[in-house]
Structures are given as structure tokens and as C-alpha cells.
Design a protein around this motif. Structure first.
Motif, PDB file in Angstrom:
ATOM      1  N   TRP A 338       0.834  -1.213   0.000  1.00 36.46           N
ATOM      2  CA  TRP A 338       0.000   0.000   0.000  1.00 36.46           C
ATOM      3  C   TRP A 338       0.867   1.262   0.000  1.00 36.46           C
ATOM      4  N   LEU A 339       2.034   1.165   0.676  1.00 38.68           N
ATOM      5  CA  LEU A 339       2.933   2.318   0.789  1.00 38.68           C
ATOM      6  C   LEU A 339       3.929   2.427  -0.361  1.00 38.68           C
ATOM      7  N   ALA A 340       4.010   1.386  -1.178  1.00 36.56           N
ATOM      8  CA  ALA A 340       5.117   1.259  -2.125  1.00 36.56           C
ATOM      9  C   ALA A 340       5.229   2.401  -3.141  1.00 36.56           C
ATOM     10  N   ASP A 341       4.100   2.969  -3.548  1.00 38.60           N
ATOM     11  CA  ASP A 341       4.169   4.003  -4.583  1.00 38.60           C
ATOM     12  C   ASP A 341       4.833   5.291  -4.085  1.00 38.60           C
ATOM     13  N   GLY A 342       5.014   5.410  -2.747  1.00 43.17           N
ATOM     14  CA  GLY A 342       5.676   6.602  -2.224  1.00 43.17           C
ATOM     15  C   GLY A 342       7.031   6.313  -1.628  1.00 43.17           C
ATOM     16  N   ALA A 343       7.501   5.071  -1.779  1.00 41.69           N
ATOM     17  CA  ALA A 343       8.760   4.669  -1.137  1.00 41.69           C
ATOM     18  C   ALA A 343       9.818   4.281  -2.167  1.00 41.69           C
ATOM     19  N   LYS A 344      11.069   4.304  -1.726  1.00 38.92           N
ATOM     20  CA  LYS A 344      12.174   3.865  -2.591  1.00 38.92           C
ATOM     21  C   LYS A 344      12.254   2.340  -2.614  1.00 38.92           C
ATOM     22  N   GLU A 345      12.104   1.726  -1.443  1.00 41.74           N
ATOM     23  CA  GLU A 345      12.215   0.261  -1.343  1.00 41.74           C
ATOM     24  C   GLU A 345      11.450  -0.237  -0.120  1.00 41.74           C
ATOM     25  N   ILE A 346      10.841  -1.410  -0.267  1.00 37.43           N
ATOM     26  CA  ILE A 346      10.123  -2.058   0.840  1.00 37.43           C
ATOM     27  C   ILE A 346      10.820  -3.375   1.177  1.00 37.43           C
ATOM     28  N   ARG A 347      11.038  -3.588   2.453  1.00 37.97           N
ATOM     29  CA  ARG A 347      11.458  -4.906   2.933  1.00 37.97           C
ATOM     30  C   ARG A 347      10.550  -5.306   4.089  1.00 37.97           C
ATOM     31  N   GLY A 348      10.193  -6.576   4.124  1.00 37.34           N
ATOM     32  CA  GLY A 348       9.288  -7.031   5.180  1.00 37.34           C
ATOM     33  C   GLY A 348       9.650  -8.409   5.676  1.00 37.34           C
ATOM     34  N   MET A 349       9.126  -8.728   6.848  1.00 38.39           N
ATOM     35  CA  MET A 349       9.398 -10.050   7.421  1.00 38.39           C
ATOM     36  C   MET A 349       8.208 -10.534   8.233  1.00 38.39           C
ATOM     37  N   ASP A 350       8.092 -11.856   8.299  1.00 36.80           N
ATOM     38  CA  ASP A 350       7.045 -12.497   9.094  1.00 36.80           C
ATOM     39  C   ASP A 350       7.538 -13.903   9.408  1.00 36.80           C
ATOM     40  N   VAL A 351       7.096 -14.458  10.526  1.00 37.20           N
ATOM     41  CA  VAL A 351       7.567 -15.796  10.904  1.00 37.20           C
ATOM     42  C   VAL A 351       6.810 -16.899  10.172  1.00 37.20           C
ATOM     43  N   ILE A 352       5.701 -16.553   9.506  1.00 34.68           N
ATOM     44  CA  ILE A 352       4.907 -17.568   8.808  1.00 34.68           C
ATOM     45  C   ILE A 352       5.363 -17.672   7.349  1.00 34.68           C
ATOM     46  N   GLU A 353       5.942 -18.813   7.015  1.00 35.83           N
ATOM     47  CA  GLU A 353       6.528 -19.043   5.683  1.00 35.83           C
ATOM     48  C   GLU A 353       5.507 -18.838   4.558  1.00 35.83           C
ATOM     49  N   ALA A 354       4.303 -19.369   4.747  1.00 38.85           N
ATOM     50  CA  ALA A 354       3.280 -19.265   3.693  1.00 38.85           C
ATOM     51  C   ALA A 354       2.920 -17.804   3.413  1.00 38.85           C
ATOM     52  N   SER A 355       2.888 -16.977   4.449  1.00 39.55           N
ATOM     53  CA  SER A 355       2.590 -15.549   4.272  1.00 39.55           C
ATOM     54  C   SER A 355       3.679 -14.868   3.449  1.00 39.55           C
ATOM     55  N   ILE A 356       4.921 -15.221   3.727  1.00 42.61           N
ATOM     56  CA  ILE A 356       6.043 -14.623   2.992  1.00 42.61           C
ATOM     57  C   ILE A 356       6.006 -15.017   1.516  1.00 42.61           C
ATOM     58  N   GLN A 357       5.671 -16.272   1.245  1.00 43.92           N
ATOM     59  CA  GLN A 357       5.531 -16.704  -0.154  1.00 43.92           C
ATOM     60  C   GLN A 357       4.451 -15.888  -0.859  1.00 43.92           C
ATOM     61  N   ASP A 358       3.322 -15.681  -0.170  1.00 42.92           N
ATOM     62  CA  ASP A 358       2.236 -14.874  -0.738  1.00 42.92           C
ATOM     63  C   ASP A 358       2.670 -13.420  -0.923  1.00 42.92           C
ATOM     64  N   ALA A 359       3.409 -12.881   0.053  1.00 44.12           N
ATOM     65  CA  ALA A 359       3.852 -11.487  -0.018  1.00 44.12           C
ATOM     66  C   ALA A 359       4.764 -11.257  -1.221  1.00 44.12           C
ATOM     67  N   ASN A 360       5.728 -12.160  -1.415  1.00 42.34           N
ATOM     68  CA  ASN A 360       6.630 -12.030  -2.568  1.00 42.34           C
ATOM     69  C   ASN A 360       5.879 -12.177  -3.884  1.00 42.34           C
ATOM     70  N   LYS A 361       4.903 -13.079  -3.895  1.00 40.13           N
ATOM     71  CA  LYS A 361       4.080 -13.266  -5.097  1.00 40.13           C
ATOM     72  C   LYS A 361       3.273 -11.997  -5.391  1.00 40.13           C
ATOM     73  N   ASN A 362       2.698 -11.411  -4.325  1.00 38.52           N
ATOM     74  CA  ASN A 362       1.916 -10.188  -4.493  1.00 38.52           C
ATOM     75  C   ASN A 362       2.773  -9.030  -4.999  1.00 38.52           C
ATOM     76  N   ALA A 363       4.007  -8.921  -4.466  1.00 38.07           N
ATOM     77  CA  ALA A 363       4.915  -7.856  -4.909  1.00 38.07           C
ATOM     78  C   ALA A 363       5.276  -8.034  -6.385  1.00 38.07           C
ATOM     79  N   LYS A 364       5.559  -9.276  -6.764  1.00 35.07           N
ATOM     80  CA  LYS A 364       5.913  -9.568  -8.156  1.00 35.07           C
ATOM     81  C   LYS A 364       4.742  -9.266  -9.088  1.00 35.07           C
ATOM     82  N   ASN A 365       3.537  -9.645  -8.686  1.00 29.87           N
ATOM     83  CA  ASN A 365       2.351  -9.413  -9.520  1.00 29.87           C
ATOM     84  C   ASN A 365       2.091  -7.933  -9.770  1.00 29.87           C
ATOM     85  N   HIS A 366       2.527  -7.100  -8.826  1.00 29.98           N
ATOM     86  CA  HIS A 366       2.292  -5.658  -8.962  1.00 29.98           C
ATOM     87  C   HIS A 366       3.547  -4.896  -9.401  1.00 29.98           C
TER      88      HIS A 366
END
Length: 469
Positions: A338-366
């Protein structure tokens, strides 16, 4: 949903009230679970269903070491904000706590619940703190995009509903007023199909039967619905016919999944899921972003208010296009993206592996410049800083337990210029803000009502690094 209080039947030291005792009581404020709070001989009394400003006759129902719980025997003076709850299940199912309070007053009381937490857990001078009015909804009904109903049998019929407040008694619900119509229709439809196919609900006491829960989720923007039938064992007779019938009667259902949750536990989902018919995920949109939602994926339950909540995060971040952002507890990446259009770079982390896979997929799709990794912020933030990547803004959206203390220690060391805290629990938020008080100044707090008719309140806090740190 509630912060449960343990039942202690014997009178405890410090409390002079007795079980069944009745007395007049003036209600001073709302408690964190939506109950009225009064004081009898300087002792705290929680009265379910009572509202601030009311004068009631209360009857003690439970005694604890430092407080008592009571019920209303009579309302001598009603609040001018008291309304008739429109739902026939209100006060029975435990899902809502504030339907009897006018909605505009609900918003004011939720701000007050936040102030109470700050008074209790911080040393802040609240007269100097900007705590904004709660952002509410135009229509505070039919907003929940996900339903998790227990399944049972009453009078020979399959029923679906919620357990009563502080009980294990199933309250059968035929229509839920805070659920979106799509999830409500699907839940009631699946319940009827289970009845038609003579599928037995699971009985915990007898350890017999099959179906434990019906979980439905709707993509509000897309109209797609997902149905998850949670069963006690994997063997599910005529499951293909049942899945066909669900889609035949409900064309908006695009995904049907069986989840297997054996044994007796309080969790809704088990570890194994099997697709019965349709797609693996349903699609949903949030602003300009699209997401594929699997049965276990976390996604905000009120999309309309989520837009407002995330825009408040964006306002608090006040991005110029040059900032590096760390998104802790990132889930499937919604806030960072949601913040990406105003930022230089986003990095994120979560302990749930499946969420991270979805997050990377979502970033790639957009086509968004974002990297998501599995693990804790307290591991990754010092590592990235050592490697020369220091975030300008850190955003957190932790669970109800608040931020891990080691994460807050990490924030103190890494020292981002801005720290944006999204909270769903005023008490843990207040404790965390107090812990950061020497290093970070609270610029303002913006409560947001994500769950109308309940006592829950979310809040976006903008913290800025104090000069000299």
C-alpha cells in the motif's frame, strides 16, 4: 474475541461483596470488553450490558480477587445513547457487545477505551497528546468478509452459529447482521446442504460425527466466495456431490476446500487442506492492489475500513519517494504494498513461511520493489543495518499481544526516523509506547473502528525519533 476472566467461585480477600448481592450502581465508563464499569464502596464492578452514565441496580454474579462481575436487575436511569439492539441474537452469541449503544457514541467510547489504557499503562501527559476522533463507517453493518461458524445439531436439525458468551453452548444463528450478505448466504446454504445430505455435525462429548465448522470468505470487490468445510477426519462421504450442490445453489462460490482438524482443540483449522472443487484461492482487491486469498491467509475482515486504516498509515509515513521502509509482521504484504508508490524500497518479514511466499508473489504481480523474508524483525533489522541498509520508516501491525520486547529493543538500536504502530489492542499498545517513550515522541494517535458493534478499536500511531537519539 474477549479477554476472558477466570471464574473463581470463592470470595477473595480484598472484595467485601457477596455472590447474589444487589446494590445501586452508577456506570462511569466502558471496559475493554464493552461492559459497564462502576464502583461499589471503592471496589470495581463490571456490569454486562450497562452503559456509561446509567444508574442501575446490579446483582453480583462472580467474585474475583480485585473486582466483581454483575448483571443488570433494573435500569433506574438509562443512557440517552441507549438504543434497541436490532439483532435477535445480541447478548446471547457473544459476537457483538455494543449493539445497544448508538453508533456515534460507540466511536466516542472507543476513543475513551484508548485513553483509559494510556492512563493505566503510561506516564504521558494526555492533555498534550493528540488523540483524534475515531474514524467510523457510514453503514456499520454487513461489513465482515469472513465467517467462522461452529456446526451442531439441535432438535434433529443441523445448525451453525457461535458459542454463547463465556459458555460452550452453541447459539444457532440464521442471519448475522455484521456479516456481508455473500458470506451469510453461503453459510446458511452450506448448512442446509449438510442437512439435505444427512451429514452429521461433530459432537465433542460423544466424539462422533464429522463436520466441525463452516468457514466462508467473500471477495467484496470481486464477488467471489470461498467455502471451507472443517471436518474431524479426512473421510468425507459424498463430498464431490456436496461440493457440486454448493456450487449449483450458490454460483458465486468459486472455491470449496475441506480442512481436516482431528482431535479436541480450540483451533478452527487443522494442518491439512484438500481442494474439493473450483480454484485454490479467491481474488480480492484493496484499492489498486489485487490479492489471491487461500483459506489460511490472513486478510483484514473489514475491507472498507482497511482502506481508511492503510491510508492513515500512509499519512503517518508522509513519504517523499526516497524512503526505505521495513514492514514488520508483514503477513501477505498488504501494508508495505500500500505504501510502495511513495517509497524507494520495501522490505518485510514475518515468521509464517506461507505468508512470505504470498507477499513475494503479491509484490511480483504488482511489479513492486519489495523483498519479503521469513523470520523476526529483531533478526533481520540489525543484519540489514550492519550490511548498510537502514530503514527510514518501520511499520508494525502486531497481534493482540503487542510487539515482542526484543523488537522494541531493536527499534531503539536501529533508530528509524519514524515508527508507525498499527494496534488492535489498546492495553498492549500503551505498554509498548511507554517502553519507547525516551527514544520516540508520540506525534498523534488515530483510532479507527474496524469492528462496529463490538468493543474492539484499532489505532494508528505516528512516533518520531526524539532529537539527540
Amino acid at each position: 474475541m474477549n479477554n476472558k476472566r477466570t471464574h473463581q467461585p470463592k470470595q477473595q480477600s480484598g472484595i467485601t461483596m457477596e455472590m447474589g448481592q444487589t446494590f445501586p450502581l452508577t456506570i462511569k465508563r466502558l471496559g475493554i470488553n464493552g461492559e459497564g464499569v462502576g464502583y461499589f464502596k471503592k471496589q470495581v464492578v463490571f456490569v454486562y450490558g450497562a452503559l456509561p452514565g446509567e444508574e442501575v441496580v446490579a446483582k453480583v454474579t462472580k467474585l474475583h480477587a480485585k473486582f466483581a462481575e454483575a448483571e443488570i436487575k433494573k435500569i433506574r436511569k438509562a443512557s440517552p445513547h441507549r438504543v434497541k439492539a436490532p439483532c435477535p441474537y445480541f447478548g446471547k452469541c457473544g459476537g457483538c457487545q455494543l449493539q445497544h449503544l448508538d453508533y456515534q457514541q460507540q466511536l466516542k467510547e472507543k476513543r475513551d477505551i484508548l485513553i483509559q489504557a494510556l492512563e493505566r499503562h503510561t506516564k504521558f501527559d494526555l492533555s498534550k497528546l493528540e488523540i483524534r476522533p475515531t474514524i467510523g463507517m457510514d453503514n456499520p453493518w454487513e461489513y465482515r468478509n469472513k465467517s467462522q461458524f461452529q456446526v451442531g445439531k439441535q432438535n434433529g436439525k443441523v445448525v451453525a452459529g457461535l458459542y454463547g458468551l463465556n459458555t460452550h453452548q452453541l447459539v444457532a444463528i440464521d442471519h448475522c447482521m455484521v456479516q456481508t450478505p455473500a458470506t451469510d448466504r453461503a453459510t446458511q446454504g452450506v448448512k442446509q446442504i449438510l442437512q439435505d445430505f444427512k451429514v452429521e455435525p461433530y459432537d465433542e462429548r460423544k466424539r462422533q460425527g464429522l463436520v466441525k465448522n463452516i468457514v466462508t470468505r467473500a471477495g467484496i470487490e470481486t464477488g467471489e466466495v470461498q467455502v471451507v468445510i472443517v471436518t474431524e477426519k479426512e473421510a468425507f462421504p459424498r463430498k464431490d456431490l456436496i461440493a457440486d450442490e454448493i456450487m449449483k445453489r450458490h454460483p458465486d462460490v468459486k472455491s470449496i476446500v475441506q480442512n481436516i482438524n482431528p482431535g479436541k482443540n480450540s483451533m478452527i483449522f487443522g494442518d491439512k487442506s484438500v481442494k474439493l472443487k473450483g480454484k485454490d484461492t479467491i481474488d480480492e482487491k484493496l484499492g489498486a492492489l489485487s490479492f489471491g486469498l487461500s483459506p489460511r491467509a490472513f486478510f483484514q475482515l473489514n475491507p472498507e475500513q482497511t482502506n481508511k486504516l492503510y491510508n492513515e498509515v500512509k499519512n503517518a509515513a508522509a513519504l517523499t519517494g526516497k524512503e526505505k521502509i521495513a514492514d514488520a509482521y508483514c503477513g501477505v504484504g498488504t501494508i508495505g504494498l500500500w505504501l510502495a508508490d511513495g517509497a524507494k524500497e520495501i522490505r518485510g518479514m514475518d515468521v509464517i513461511e506461507a505468508s512470505i511466499q504470498d507477499a513475494n508473489k503479491n509484490a511480483k504481480n504488482h511489479n513492486i520493489n519489495a523483498t519479503y523474508v521469513t523470520g523476526t524483525a529483531e533478526h533481520w533489522l540489525p543484519k540489514w543495518t550492519k550490511e548498510g541498509w537502514k530503514p527510514d520508516v518501520v511499520v508494525v501491525d502486531p497481534p493482540r499481544t503487542g510487539c515482542d520486547r526484543t523488537l522494541l529493543d531493536t527499534i531503539k538500536k536501529v533508530k528509524p526516523k519514524k515508527f508507525i504502530y498499527v494496534s488492535c489492542n489498546p492495553s498492549t499498545l500503551a505498554k509498548d509506547l511507554e517502553y519507547l517513550a525516551k527514544e520516540y515522541k508520540v506525534e498523534y494517535m488515530q483510532p479507527v473502528d474496524m469492528f462496529p458493534q463490538t468493543a474492539h478499536v484499532e489505532c494508528v500511531v505516528q512516533l518520531v525519533l526524539e532529537e539527540g537519539n
